[in-house]
Design a protein around this motif. Structure first.
Motif, PDB file in Angstrom:
ATOM      1  N   VAL A 141      45.524  -2.633  -2.770  1.00 64.41           N
ATOM      2  CA  VAL A 141      45.451  -1.228  -2.373  1.00 64.41           C
ATOM      3  C   VAL A 141      46.788  -0.807  -1.764  1.00 64.41           C
ATOM      4  O   VAL A 141      47.296  -1.470  -0.860  1.00 64.41           O
ATOM      5  CB  VAL A 141      44.306  -1.012  -1.359  1.00 64.41           C
ATOM      6  CG1 VAL A 141      44.240   0.435  -0.922  1.00 64.41           C
ATOM      7  CG2 VAL A 141      42.980  -1.459  -1.960  1.00 64.41           C
ATOM      8  N   PHE A 142      47.344   0.299  -2.286  1.00 61.95           N
ATOM      9  CA  PHE A 142      48.617   0.832  -1.828  1.00 61.95           C
ATOM     10  C   PHE A 142      48.428   2.244  -1.302  1.00 61.95           C
ATOM     11  O   PHE A 142      47.480   2.931  -1.668  1.00 61.95           O
ATOM     12  CB  PHE A 142      49.618   0.914  -2.998  1.00 61.95           C
ATOM     13  CG  PHE A 142      50.113  -0.417  -3.489  1.00 61.95           C
ATOM     14  CD1 PHE A 142      51.282  -0.960  -2.987  1.00 61.95           C
ATOM     15  CD2 PHE A 142      49.421  -1.111  -4.465  1.00 61.95           C
ATOM     16  CE1 PHE A 142      51.748  -2.173  -3.452  1.00 61.95           C
ATOM     17  CE2 PHE A 142      49.874  -2.331  -4.930  1.00 61.95           C
ATOM     18  CZ  PHE A 142      51.053  -2.870  -4.421  1.00 61.95           C
ATOM     19  N   SER A 143      49.382   2.688  -0.466  1.00 58.86           N
ATOM     20  CA  SER A 143      49.437   4.102  -0.113  1.00 58.86           C
ATOM     21  C   SER A 143      50.159   4.817  -1.256  1.00 58.86           C
ATOM     22  O   SER A 143      50.729   4.177  -2.134  1.00 58.86           O
ATOM     23  CB  SER A 143      50.203   4.294   1.203  1.00 58.86           C
ATOM     24  OG  SER A 143      51.564   3.983   1.014  1.00 58.86           O
ATOM     25  N   MET A 144      50.180   6.132  -1.238  1.00 60.96           N
ATOM     26  CA  MET A 144      50.846   6.878  -2.298  1.00 60.96           C
ATOM     27  C   MET A 144      52.362   6.665  -2.284  1.00 60.96           C
ATOM     28  O   MET A 144      53.039   6.884  -3.269  1.00 60.96           O
ATOM     29  CB  MET A 144      50.538   8.371  -2.181  1.00 60.96           C
ATOM     30  CG  MET A 144      49.103   8.718  -2.561  1.00 60.96           C
ATOM     31  SD  MET A 144      48.627   8.205  -4.201  1.00 60.96           S
ATOM     32  CE  MET A 144      49.284   9.532  -5.177  1.00 60.96           C
ATOM     33  N   SER A 145      52.898   6.171  -1.175  1.00 67.91           N
ATOM     34  CA  SER A 145      54.333   5.865  -1.091  1.00 67.91           C
ATOM     35  C   SER A 145      54.602   4.378  -1.356  1.00 67.91           C
ATOM     36  O   SER A 145      55.622   3.852  -0.934  1.00 67.91           O
ATOM     37  CB  SER A 145      54.883   6.288   0.268  1.00 67.91           C
ATOM     38  OG  SER A 145      54.159   5.666   1.308  1.00 67.91           O
ATOM     39  N   ASP A 146      53.687   3.712  -2.049  1.00 71.38           N
ATOM     40  CA  ASP A 146      53.805   2.315  -2.479  1.00 71.38           C
ATOM     41  C   ASP A 146      53.945   1.304  -1.344  1.00 71.38           C
ATOM     42  O   ASP A 146      54.611   0.284  -1.485  1.00 71.38           O
ATOM     43  CB  ASP A 146      54.963   2.140  -3.466  1.00 71.38           C
ATOM     44  CG  ASP A 146      54.608   2.648  -4.846  1.00 71.38           C
ATOM     45  OD1 ASP A 146      53.412   2.625  -5.188  1.00 71.38           O
ATOM     46  OD2 ASP A 146      55.515   3.062  -5.581  1.00 71.38           O
ATOM     47  N   VAL A 147      53.296   1.546  -0.226  1.00 68.42           N
ATOM     48  CA  VAL A 147      53.230   0.581   0.858  1.00 68.42           C
ATOM     49  C   VAL A 147      51.921  -0.179   0.703  1.00 68.42           C
ATOM     50  O   VAL A 147      50.851   0.432   0.652  1.00 68.42           O
ATOM     51  CB  VAL A 147      53.269   1.281   2.235  1.00 68.42           C
ATOM     52  CG1 VAL A 147      53.081   0.275   3.358  1.00 68.42           C
ATOM     53  CG2 VAL A 147      54.561   2.050   2.394  1.00 68.42           C
ATOM     54  N   PRO A 148      51.959  -1.530   0.592  1.00 66.03           N
ATOM     55  CA  PRO A 148      50.703  -2.278   0.450  1.00 66.03           C
ATOM     56  C   PRO A 148      49.876  -2.200   1.728  1.00 66.03           C
ATOM     57  O   PRO A 148      50.368  -2.461   2.815  1.00 66.03           O
ATOM     58  CB  PRO A 148      51.163  -3.705   0.151  1.00 66.03           C
ATOM     59  CG  PRO A 148      52.585  -3.779   0.541  1.00 66.03           C
ATOM     60  CD  PRO A 148      53.133  -2.392   0.554  1.00 66.03           C
TER      61      PRO A 148
END
Length: 187
Positions: A141-148
């Motif tokens: 699962v990632f945030s929309m800014s590609d942070v896991p």
């Protein structure tokens, strides 16, 4: 620290394969930055008590100077074996999984906090999802800014997600980076 036996290695690789697929090869054959340029070191899996660590071979060799009782941790803790003999991934392996993930889900900013508090991912909070996810696949699962943010197990396939209502569960929560705060005493 001891090497994993055959049964333990099988369980660890099966769990990692669930999340990384064929990218498991990248984890196993990852060259270490330690060692000479002509012959770089490798990473390996070692076990201390019931915890499994991902550590460079050169660091393992240097750790042999420390008594087993005094050695608390070495390398990256990727998981632990339960008393029943099952293997569970821990949140510390998230960086390893995120780089090699086969299936990914991105959350809308409004649902990130819900996931970080230990809740499942709902359809309404889904920003994007990779194609061809099957039920039971491991998902990062990632945030929309590609942070896991964490990982879990797919409760619905990609095709089923398109048809379901916004309150349906898409990913079953397994671990998230909020655990560092919630379980501070245990980690």
């Amino acid at each position: 620290m001891r090497p994993l036996d055959e049964n333990e290695t099988t369980q660890v690789f099966e769990k990692l394969f669930k999340f990384t697929g064929n990218n498991l090869k990248n984890i196993v054959e990852n060259p270490s930055h330690e060692g000479s340029e002509t012959k770089p070191g490798r990473y390996c899996f070692r076990m201390n008590t019931n915890r499994v660590y991902y550590v460079s071979e050169s660091l393992v060799k240097r750790a042999t100077n420390i008594k087993r009782d005094n050695l608390v941790s070495l390398g990256t803790n990727i998981g632990k074996f339960t008393k029943g003999g099952n293997f569970h991934l821990t949140v510390q392996c998230l960086n390893l999984l995120a780089v090699n993930a086969k299936q990914k889900v991105w959350l809308k900013p409004t649902s990130e906090m819900s996931f970080l508090y230990g809740n499942h991912v709902l359809k309404g909070g889904l920003g994007r999802i990779t194609e061809n996810i099957a039920v039971g696949d491991g998902v990062v699962v990632f945030s929309m800014s590609d942070v896991p943010l964490g990982f879990g197990i797919a409760a619905k396939s990609t095709q089923d997600c398109r048809k379901m209502d916004p309150n349906g569960i898409v990913v079953l929560h397994q671990a998230d980076i909020g655990e560092y705060l919630r379980m501070e005493d245990e980690l």
